[in-house]
Write a protein that holds these residues in place. Sequence first.
Motif: not given
Length: 52
Positions: A5-6, A23
């Motif tokens: 998610s980063s 992502y």
Amino acid sequence: MNHNSSIGCSVAECKFHCKDDNYCTLDNIQVVKHSQKADTIECTDCGSFKIN
């Protein structure tokens, strides 16, 4: 497919792109530059990219 998610990514052609959403599936990526001094966005790329 699990994603990080980063790390957002919209490059569907990459081997590490999450097929479910935008992502990356890698834990980390390497950002590389194409010139001695990276002073524009065009001077950098995702060095972790691999063709699907």
